[in-house]
Design a protein around this motif. Sequence first.
Motif, PDB file in Angstrom:
ATOM      1  N   MET A 193       0.954  -0.939  -0.258  1.00  0.00           N
ATOM      2  CA  MET A 193       0.246   0.192  -0.050  1.00  0.00           C
ATOM      3  C   MET A 193       1.292   1.253  -0.088  1.00  0.00           C
ATOM      4  O   MET A 193       1.839   1.097   0.361  1.00  0.00           O
ATOM      5  N   ILE A 194       0.855   2.135  -0.377  1.00  0.00           N
ATOM      6  CA  ILE A 194       1.010   3.448  -0.463  1.00  0.00           C
ATOM      7  C   ILE A 194       0.632   4.308  -0.080  1.00  0.00           C
ATOM      8  O   ILE A 194      -0.670   4.280   1.009  1.00  0.00           O
ATOM      9  N   THR A 195       1.267   5.123   1.059  1.00  0.00           N
ATOM     10  CA  THR A 195       1.543   6.062   2.545  1.00  0.00           C
ATOM     11  C   THR A 195       1.257   7.295   1.436  1.00  0.00           C
ATOM     12  O   THR A 195       1.481   7.331   0.623  1.00  0.00           O
ATOM     13  N   SER A 196       0.448   7.773   2.327  1.00  0.00           N
ATOM     14  CA  SER A 196       0.237   9.815   1.727  1.00  0.00           C
ATOM     15  C   SER A 196       1.330  10.557   1.743  1.00  0.00           C
ATOM     16  O   SER A 196       0.762  11.101   0.930  1.00  0.00           O
ATOM     17  N   GLY A 197       2.171  10.013   2.646  1.00  0.00           N
ATOM     18  CA  GLY A 197       3.848  10.614   1.756  1.00  0.00           C
ATOM     19  C   GLY A 197       4.172  10.444   0.468  1.00  0.00           C
ATOM     20  O   GLY A 197       4.557  11.607  -0.028  1.00  0.00           O
ATOM     21  N   LEU A 198       4.124   9.412   0.555  1.00  0.00           N
ATOM     22  CA  LEU A 198       4.837   9.133  -0.912  1.00  0.00           C
ATOM     23  C   LEU A 198       3.702   9.605  -1.753  1.00  0.00           C
ATOM     24  O   LEU A 198       4.455   9.836  -3.100  1.00  0.00           O
ATOM     25  N   ARG A 199       2.484   9.428  -1.762  1.00  0.00           N
ATOM     26  CA  ARG A 199       1.768   9.542  -2.370  1.00  0.00           C
ATOM     27  C   ARG A 199       1.990  11.039  -2.683  1.00  0.00           C
ATOM     28  O   ARG A 199       1.927  11.492  -3.577  1.00  0.00           O
ATOM     29  N   GLY A 200       2.605  11.880  -1.731  1.00  0.00           N
ATOM     30  CA  GLY A 200       2.431  13.677  -2.418  1.00  0.00           C
ATOM     31  C   GLY A 200       3.596  13.306  -2.579  1.00  0.00           C
ATOM     32  O   GLY A 200       3.870  14.171  -3.499  1.00  0.00           O
ATOM     33  N   SER A 201       4.860  13.152  -2.575  1.00  0.00           N
ATOM     34  CA  SER A 201       5.854  13.247  -3.127  1.00  0.00           C
ATOM     35  C   SER A 201       5.711  12.690  -4.011  1.00  0.00           C
ATOM     36  O   SER A 201       6.278  13.251  -5.321  1.00  0.00           O
ATOM     37  N   ILE A 202       4.968  11.677  -5.028  1.00  0.00           N
ATOM     38  CA  ILE A 202       5.512  11.780  -5.912  1.00  0.00           C
ATOM     39  C   ILE A 202       4.592  12.639  -7.274  1.00  0.00           C
ATOM     40  O   ILE A 202       4.372  12.993  -7.940  1.00  0.00           O
ATOM     41  N   GLU A 203       3.147  12.564  -6.680  1.00  0.00           N
ATOM     42  CA  GLU A 203       1.882  14.032  -7.069  1.00  0.00           C
ATOM     43  C   GLU A 203       2.993  15.299  -7.594  1.00  0.00           C
ATOM     44  O   GLU A 203       2.631  16.381  -7.970  1.00  0.00           O
TER      45      GLU A 203
END
Length: 87
Positions: free
Chosen positions: A1-11
């Motif tokens: 599962m992707i964390t919200s921190g990683l999602r934010g970093s990617i986006e």
Amino acid sequence: MITSGLRGSIESRTGQSFPDAWAGMQTDLEGLCPAKKPCVGYALVADPTIESDQDCYIGKNGIKVPDPLYEDGKITFRVNNTRCPKG
């Protein structure tokens, strides 16, 4: 599962060339899958309204990570054209 921190970093990696942004994400994406290798792909959507003199440039707010992001899922990149250099 992707964390919200990683999602934010990617986006947040907009305003870059797609090949550079994608290369930078590979290490981040390795830990998401059982074999500890990248197992997430991408889809490019051409948007000619994005202004850049670079090919395959990611526009503002141009990265969308599915929620949830499953193994073999695709991250969508909105780019000015799909003439990406071959690596």
